[in-house]
Write a protein that holds these residues in place. Structure first.
Motif, PDB file in Angstrom:
ATOM      1  N   TYR B 152      -5.636 -50.929 -72.410  1.00  0.00           N
ATOM      2  CA  TYR B 152      -6.395 -51.034 -73.660  1.00  0.00           C
ATOM      3  C   TYR B 152      -7.767 -50.389 -73.515  1.00  0.00           C
ATOM      4  CZ  TYR B 152      -3.214 -53.859 -76.437  1.00  0.00           C
ATOM      5  OH  TYR B 152      -2.156 -54.281 -77.189  1.00  0.00           O
ATOM      6  N   GLU B 156      -9.559 -47.523 -75.798  1.00  0.00           N
ATOM      7  CA  GLU B 156     -10.869 -47.671 -76.424  1.00  0.00           C
ATOM      8  C   GLU B 156     -11.802 -46.533 -75.996  1.00  0.00           C
ATOM      9  OE1 GLU B 156     -11.779 -49.402 -78.945  1.00  0.00           O
ATOM     10  OE2 GLU B 156     -13.821 -48.616 -78.828  1.00  0.00           O
ATOM     11  N   ARG B 159     -11.196 -43.838 -78.280  1.00  0.00           N
ATOM     12  CA  ARG B 159     -11.818 -44.070 -79.589  1.00  0.00           C
ATOM     13  C   ARG B 159     -13.320 -43.768 -79.541  1.00  0.00           C
ATOM     14  NH1 ARG B 159      -9.347 -46.547 -83.608  1.00  0.00           N
ATOM     15  NH2 ARG B 159     -11.269 -47.460 -84.419  1.00  0.00           N
ATOM     16  N   GLU B 165     -17.320 -44.583 -81.497  1.00  0.00           N
ATOM     17  CA  GLU B 165     -17.539 -46.028 -81.414  1.00  0.00           C
ATOM     18  C   GLU B 165     -18.426 -46.316 -80.205  1.00  0.00           C
ATOM     19  OE1 GLU B 165     -13.628 -47.629 -83.517  1.00  0.00           O
ATOM     20  OE2 GLU B 165     -13.811 -48.320 -81.459  1.00  0.00           O
ATOM     21  N   LEU B 170     -18.279 -52.937 -80.094  1.00  0.00           N
ATOM     22  CA  LEU B 170     -17.325 -53.868 -79.480  1.00  0.00           C
ATOM     23  C   LEU B 170     -17.964 -55.251 -79.331  1.00  0.00           C
ATOM     24  CD1 LEU B 170     -15.879 -51.526 -76.688  1.00  0.00           C
ATOM     25  CD2 LEU B 170     -14.921 -51.993 -78.946  1.00  0.00           C
ATOM     26  N   TYR B 213     -14.510 -52.693 -71.671  1.00  0.00           N
ATOM     27  CA  TYR B 213     -14.319 -54.089 -72.078  1.00  0.00           C
ATOM     28  C   TYR B 213     -14.930 -55.111 -71.136  1.00  0.00           C
ATOM     29  CZ  TYR B 213     -11.299 -52.801 -75.947  1.00  0.00           C
ATOM     30  OH  TYR B 213     -10.824 -52.301 -77.118  1.00  0.00           O
ATOM     31  N   TYR B 327      -8.025 -57.285 -77.646  1.00  0.00           N
ATOM     32  CA  TYR B 327      -9.281 -56.641 -77.227  1.00  0.00           C
ATOM     33  C   TYR B 327     -10.054 -56.273 -78.490  1.00  0.00           C
ATOM     34  CZ  TYR B 327      -6.723 -56.598 -72.923  1.00  0.00           C
ATOM     35  OH  TYR B 327      -6.000 -57.014 -71.832  1.00  0.00           O
ATOM     36  N   GLY B 329     -11.702 -53.786 -79.645  1.00  0.00           N
ATOM     37  CA  GLY B 329     -11.513 -52.501 -80.322  1.00  0.00           C
ATOM     38  C   GLY B 329     -10.319 -52.488 -81.266  1.00  0.00           C
TER      39      GLY B 329
END
Ligand code: ZN
Lengths: 228, 431
Positions: B152, B156, B159, B165, B170, B213, B327, B329
């Motif tokens: 994940y 992200e 992204r 982002e 987040l 994360y 998560y 995102g």
């Protein structure tokens, strides 16, 4: 009609039977210990009552005998230091991870052909694991990258070495390596940068936080496993 | 035959870790609450009246028990009742609801009791992560050295690179979810961490898991159970005077391995409008949507559910949303894949306050997976129950927090998915 067997062993690296048997016998479900605890419980936080529970410590373990099927050649390739993928003769898609049958809906599950792949590729996406699997915890912070091997239409996840985690970014060119003593799984493959990495854009706060995170992670590794 | 499937009642036995209470006991707690809400409903009548049960749990490995639903079914006193189990990773509970709704629609059963649960504290956390991670491909994903968090996280990172982002986005999602959970008596976060609000700085202080994360941006591992009693239109109206309707269901899928998505010929040309949205500074893959930036399965499931429910403009018609967010995102990606905005603009809805509790499109009012909790088989059932309580004006009664009740709401949207978006489901609820 013909029978498929008997099976012939072409080459083998045996497991240590004694080591496994010992583990299997001990991991046999009988409790090795227990505790009795008290805690509040109930279906909602507005409805809690004290309850007592008995907890037993119950071990269990398994040894799987797993076939890599028709894509076994990828893994025998690793044992010989080579990287293989498969190519669809109909649409030309190249797979690594390999597929024995093409998944392009147009190709009606055509059987693919093996091709040797170059040990070069590019980072499609990446992360830095501050918590890795226990067997790899000593390598934290560990860079994980989705690598698109040159000429393939897929990404193969692998870990990276000899790179500053701060500098890994999407688009980084990489060399792909196979461990000198391969075991026959994907962890035999890893990547290193093939060019000077250009780090992703980070704000000063993000960069400060990132460096602190890396320091904390390295300090934990040093404390847990000792200096390299 | 009417398409309408009604929610007669819904319930949750709270998320926490550990709960120590057995699965069957937590399920009994949840089903008891349903019986309290529907005095006319008798467990002994299921066979006579032709009702069925649909059970939802993810893992046989977490406590080394296969066919746990046979234990549950027996424990609830429902032997002889037709029952089945649904399992599709994280999508298990939404899949169970969709299956139950379709069985009712088929006319085969006038009512289906859906019960979902999970136990996740029996193994040490790394082994729990392992049990979850082997829902990824054990030859090609799991053994690459990647944890599930890492997969994940790479998505992200993509992204952030493609859409811009930020880590702050987040953290803001995490703040929203955690603070939303504080008055939720079924939520794990307040059970473990108390009832004070958190701020972005608190998220930054939580430990890095897999960049970008951090701990507070990842789902909790939980134990808990939840239940829904669904029925056809006639029976629903007979059993409750405050029904909510499941008017749309949808599901979709994508590749097992996220790494197989960038050039996947199955997606090429499927969503041409999305393929056009691509920044100049990144070379586009052969199938630019979803690539690793978005979740194609979410898009397929949402559009199917909207079509089924006759929703033409989701941004205008849907009043509240619960996204399955293992998560942070995924909340932003989901807003895009569910057509609440264009791809890449999820962050804008967040930054503009649209998804705040009293914004135009409140999201994650329960606290969702990072704060209400993630007892896998129970998760989406509980999220549906939360939205059902909102739509049926029961938050004051069920949460003991009337100030959290939204007013003038007509339609809710709930989604669930499994793997790295390998399978997804969505439902539309209506007053
Ligand atoms: Zn092909």
């Amino acid at each position: 009609m013909k029978q498929p067997g008997p099976e012939k062993v072409i080459k083998e690296q045996k497991i240590d039977e004694k080591w496994w048997k010992d583990w299997e016998r001990r991991g046999g479900w009988r409790p090795e210990g227990w505790k009795i605890i008290e805690i509040n419980d109930g279906p909602t936080l507005n409805d809690l009552k004290p309850e007592k529970f008995l907890i037993v410590h119950r071990p269990h373990g398994n040894l799987f005998h797993h076939s890599y099927g028709k894509v076994s050649k990828f893994f025998t390739g690793l044992l010989e230091g080579k990287l293989y993928g498969t190519k669809c003769p109909k649409c030309g898609l190249v797979y690594c991870p390999p597929r024995a049958h093409c998944f392009n809906p147009k190709c009606r599950l055509a059987e693919t052909q093996w091709v040797e792949l170059p040990k070069k590729g590019e980072v499609h996406a990446h992360t830095v694991m501050a918590i890795a699997w226990p067997s790899m915890a000593h390598l934290q912070p560990l860079v994980g990258a989705m690598i698109r091997i040159d000429g393939t239409n897929t990404c193969l996840p692998m870990t990276m070495r000899d790179v500053d985690p701060e500098k890994v970014n999407i688009g980084l060119r990489v060399n792909i390596h196979i461990e000198k003593q391969p075991k026959g799984d994907l962890l035999d493959v890893y990547a290193t940068p093939a060019e000077e990495p250009k780090p992703p854009k980070r704000t000063p706060e993000e960069l400060k936080r990132f460096r602190e995170d890396m320091e904390k992670t390295r300090a934990w590794v040093k404390k847990t496993f000792g200096a390299k | 035959m009417t398409k309408k499937v009604g929610i007669v009642a819904g319930s949750i036995s709270r998320f926490d870790n550990p709960r120590h209470t057995l699965q069957e006991e937590m399920c009994a707690e949840a089903v008891r609450m349903i019986l309290d809400d529907v005095p006319e409903l008798e467990l002994g009548d299921f066979v006579k009246k032709g009702y069925a049960c649909c059970y939802s749990y993810f893992s046989d490995i977490l406590e080394q028990q296969q066919c746990m639903h046979w234990i549950i079914n027996d424990y609830l006193g429902l032997s002889a009742v037709p029952c089945f189990r649904v399992e599709s990773g994280g999508a298990t509970p939404i899949d169970a609801i969709i299956n139950a709704a379709l069985w009712i629609r088929s006319g085969m059963f006038p009512a289906v009791l859906v019960v979902g649960w999970e136990k996740m504290d029996e193994l040490p956390i790394q082994k729990v992560n392992e049990a979850i991670a082997i829902a990824g491909d054990t030859d090609w994903d799991f053994v690459s050295g990647f944890t599930y968090n890492a997969f994940y996280a790479t998505m992200e990172a993509r992204r952030m690179h493609v859409y811009g982002e930020t880590e702050e986005d987040l953290a803001e999602v995490a703040v929203l979810c955690h603070n939303n959970s504080l008055e939720n008596p079924y939520a794990q976060w307040p059970a473990q961490h108390g009832f004070s609000k958190i701020m972005v700085e608190d998220v930054y202080k939580s430990r890095l898991i897999s960049w970008p994360y951090r701990l507070h941006e990842c789902a909790m591992t939980s134990e808990g159970a939840s239940a829904l009693f669904l029925a056809n239109e006639e029976l629903t109206k007979k059993l409750t005077d405050n029904p909510i309707w499941i008017t749309g269901v949808g599901f979709g899928s994508d590749t097992m391995r996220a790494g197989d998505r960038p050039d996947n010929p199955a997606w090429k040309g499927l969503y041409p409008e999305d393929e056009k949205i691509w920044p100049k500074h990144v070379p586009p893959p052969m199938s630019p949507y979803p690539d690793l930036c978005n979740f194609g399965a979410l898009r397929v499931s949402a559009r199917m559910a909207y079509k089924d429910a006759g929703v033409k403009n989701p941004r205008k018609e849907i009043n509240l949303v619960e996204i399955f967010d293992p998560y942070a995102g995924v909340v932003l990606a989901g807003l895009e894949d569910f057509d609440f905005c264009k791809r890449g603009e999820g962050k804008k809805l967040l930054r503009d306050g649209v998804i705040q509790p009293f914004g135009e499109l409140p999201c994650q009012l329960s606290g969702a997976l990072t704060a209400q909790g993630h007892a896998v088989g129970s998760t989406s059932i509980a999220q549906v129950v939360d939205v059902y309580w909102q739509l049926s004006n029961q938050i004051g009664k069920k949460w003991g927090a009337p100030s959290r009740q939204l007013s003038n709401i007509k339609k809710g949207f709930i989604h669930g998915h499994g793997g790295t978006g390998c399978q997804a489901g969505a439902v539309v609820l209506e007053v």
